[in-house]
Design a protein around this motif. Sequence first.
Motif, short mmCIF file in Angstrom:
data_model
loop_
_atom_site.label_atom_id
_atom_site.label_comp_id
_atom_site.label_asym_id
_atom_site.label_seq_id
_atom_site.Cartn_x
_atom_site.Cartn_y
_atom_site.Cartn_z
N ARG A 1 0.85 -1.19 0.00
CA ARG A 1 0.00 0.00 0.00
C ARG A 1 0.89 1.24 0.00
NH1 ARG A 1 -5.11 -1.18 2.35
NH2 ARG A 1 -5.82 -3.06 1.30
N LYS A 2 0.44 2.26 -0.75
CA LYS A 2 1.17 3.52 -0.77
C LYS A 2 0.15 4.65 -0.78
CE LYS A 2 4.77 6.02 -3.33
NZ LYS A 2 5.64 5.98 -4.52
N TYR A 3 0.33 5.63 0.12
CA TYR A 3 -0.61 6.73 0.24
C TYR A 3 0.13 8.07 0.21
CZ TYR A 3 -3.34 2.93 2.41
OH TYR A 3 -3.96 1.75 2.68
N PRO A 4 -0.30 9.00 -0.64
CA PRO A 4 0.21 10.37 -0.50
C PRO A 4 -0.46 11.03 0.70
CG PRO A 4 -1.44 10.28 -2.23
CD PRO A 4 -1.25 8.86 -1.74
N ALA A 5 0.17 12.03 1.28
CA ALA A 5 -0.39 12.70 2.45
C ALA A 5 0.07 14.14 2.47
CB ALA A 5 0.02 11.99 3.73
N GLU A 6 -0.63 14.96 3.29
CA GLU A 6 -0.30 16.38 3.40
C GLU A 6 -0.64 16.89 4.80
OE1 GLU A 6 1.49 19.72 1.90
OE2 GLU A 6 1.22 17.83 0.83
N GLU A 7 -0.83 15.98 5.77
CA GLU A 7 -1.18 16.35 7.13
C GLU A 7 -0.31 15.59 8.11
OE1 GLU A 7 -3.27 18.69 7.80
OE2 GLU A 7 -4.10 18.97 5.79
N ARG A 8 -0.44 15.94 9.41
CA ARG A 8 0.34 15.20 10.41
C ARG A 8 -0.14 13.77 10.53
NH1 ARG A 8 1.13 13.36 15.36
NH2 ARG A 8 -1.06 13.56 15.94
N THR A 9 -1.45 13.55 10.38
CA THR A 9 -2.00 12.20 10.51
C THR A 9 -2.72 11.78 9.24
OG1 THR A 9 -4.08 12.98 11.47
CG2 THR A 9 -2.28 12.46 13.00
N LEU A 10 -2.75 10.48 9.01
CA LEU A 10 -3.47 9.90 7.88
C LEU A 10 -4.22 8.68 8.39
CD1 LEU A 10 -3.96 9.70 4.75
CD2 LEU A 10 -1.99 8.14 4.71
N THR A 11 -5.52 8.61 8.08
CA THR A 11 -6.35 7.47 8.48
C THR A 11 -6.71 6.64 7.26
OG1 THR A 11 -7.25 8.67 10.38
CG2 THR A 11 -8.49 6.76 9.61
N VAL A 12 -6.47 5.33 7.34
CA VAL A 12 -6.71 4.43 6.20
C VAL A 12 -7.44 3.18 6.69
CG1 VAL A 12 -4.69 5.24 4.94
CG2 VAL A 12 -4.48 3.27 6.46
N GLU A 13 -8.08 2.48 5.75
CA GLU A 13 -8.72 1.22 6.05
C GLU A 13 -7.72 0.08 5.90
OE1 GLU A 13 -12.21 0.45 3.83
OE2 GLU A 13 -13.41 1.99 4.83
#
Length: 497
Positions: free
Chosen positions: A456-468
Amino acid sequence: MIKTFTLLFATVFCLCFTTRAQETMQSRNCATDEVNALLGQNQPEYKNALQEVEKAAALYLQNRSGQRTNSLGDTIPVVFHVLYNTVQQNISDLQIQSQLDVLNEDFNRRNPDASNTPAAFQSVAGNPQVYFCLASLDPEGRPTNGITRTQTSQTSFEFTENKMKFTAQGGHDAWDRNLYLNIWICNLANNILGFAQFPGGPANTDGVVLFYRTVGRTPLNPFPGPYNRGRTGTHEVGHWLGLRHIWGEADKSCTDSDFITDTPNQDGQSSGCPAFPRISCNNGPAGDMFMNYMDYTNDACMNLFTVGQVERMNAVLHTSRAALLQSNTCSNVLNADFRAIPDAIFPGQTTDFFYYSNGRQPATFSWVFEGGTPRTSTQKDPQDIHYDAPGAYTVTLTVTDARGSDTETKIGYLKVTENELQLYPNPADRILTIGAPADQKLTEVGIFNSIGQLIRKYPAEERTLTVEVRDLPKGLYVVRGITNRNENFGQLLLIFH
């Protein structure tokens, strides 16, 4: 239609002009470039704000499978600010209510004229599932009917001055945009029909402005057509939620885009009520989607948003305008919501807490800070709460008034972090939140299996990231996060089902 085009100078306002002959409006036009240039001159930081809006919306659309959504739709509280110089401009509550009815129909694909959408476009007709309610509480938690009325010495208002949005200039100050959609109703000068501010602009001018003759629909709107069925409001709220005109900005060019894939490319704005199909830009056989709410046809000829437009509006609503979804100002109830600023600190630091006034105004406050010093407070906005040990700490607020009480408990809300990646819960079952250290933001997150393969790979732009993670097999994983300081953090994750 979608083409390569920079959005840094995208439309901020839609300013719709009309030609009045004997008080009858004949056509629409738009001064997008002029208004956008004006905002760019006065607010140079707006370009960066637009970038952030676009990044957030794109990330939401990319990661939406991991976002929490409401299958029943989202509700936006609305306040109408009526500004009048003459009795005629002081339009009735019933006319305003009819505008709310039009918004609720059009943003839920329940408009009676939905059947007028041509068969060629029925498959891409979308349902935003966005509802609008009149505010029943003002920003101080006092009862309101969601309508303010201000008699003004201004005979008309210029869009370039925004005086309608400031009490000191003959208008009415905006209510908190995190709690309300502000809609100003007034006599607009220079034949302007209405305008809206894109997300990312200044807070004190955020909202929609409507020419008083366009509000609501006939017969409750007593003014002549063809813009007396409330679709100016639908059009402008579409802009407020991030939509551009269906043809883009460059009229008669076939080279611009609205950044939506399921709206056909067309050469410019439409007017009146064209016969279907109308071909431009080699877009046959169906041709232009001139019945789209973001075109310029008569109110009676508009009847749809597309699926792509719906996705964009929902992405904007759940990112740049997400605070509105927590507003409690349509229900006259007590609410104990609160915020910490910042909500992530290092051991030995302090943070400040603020009651979030989106409900009836309380008389007393009772705070409990797990792991904090002091541990309790009766202040409205406790400051300098100290935390020593790393952890995720629960905060509880109870508010009371003469009619009752409400308690909000946020489990693990205040994060006291070490200089490492945080995973919670860990072990995880369905949902995983990945957090960077307190003073950094995640830019990319990867989940690797036990043999080091990236799954899995997710881009982000915040301090936290929530994923399933509910679909990941039970087992041991490694989560790696890269931050805005180009630091690379790793942490073991256990999945159980």
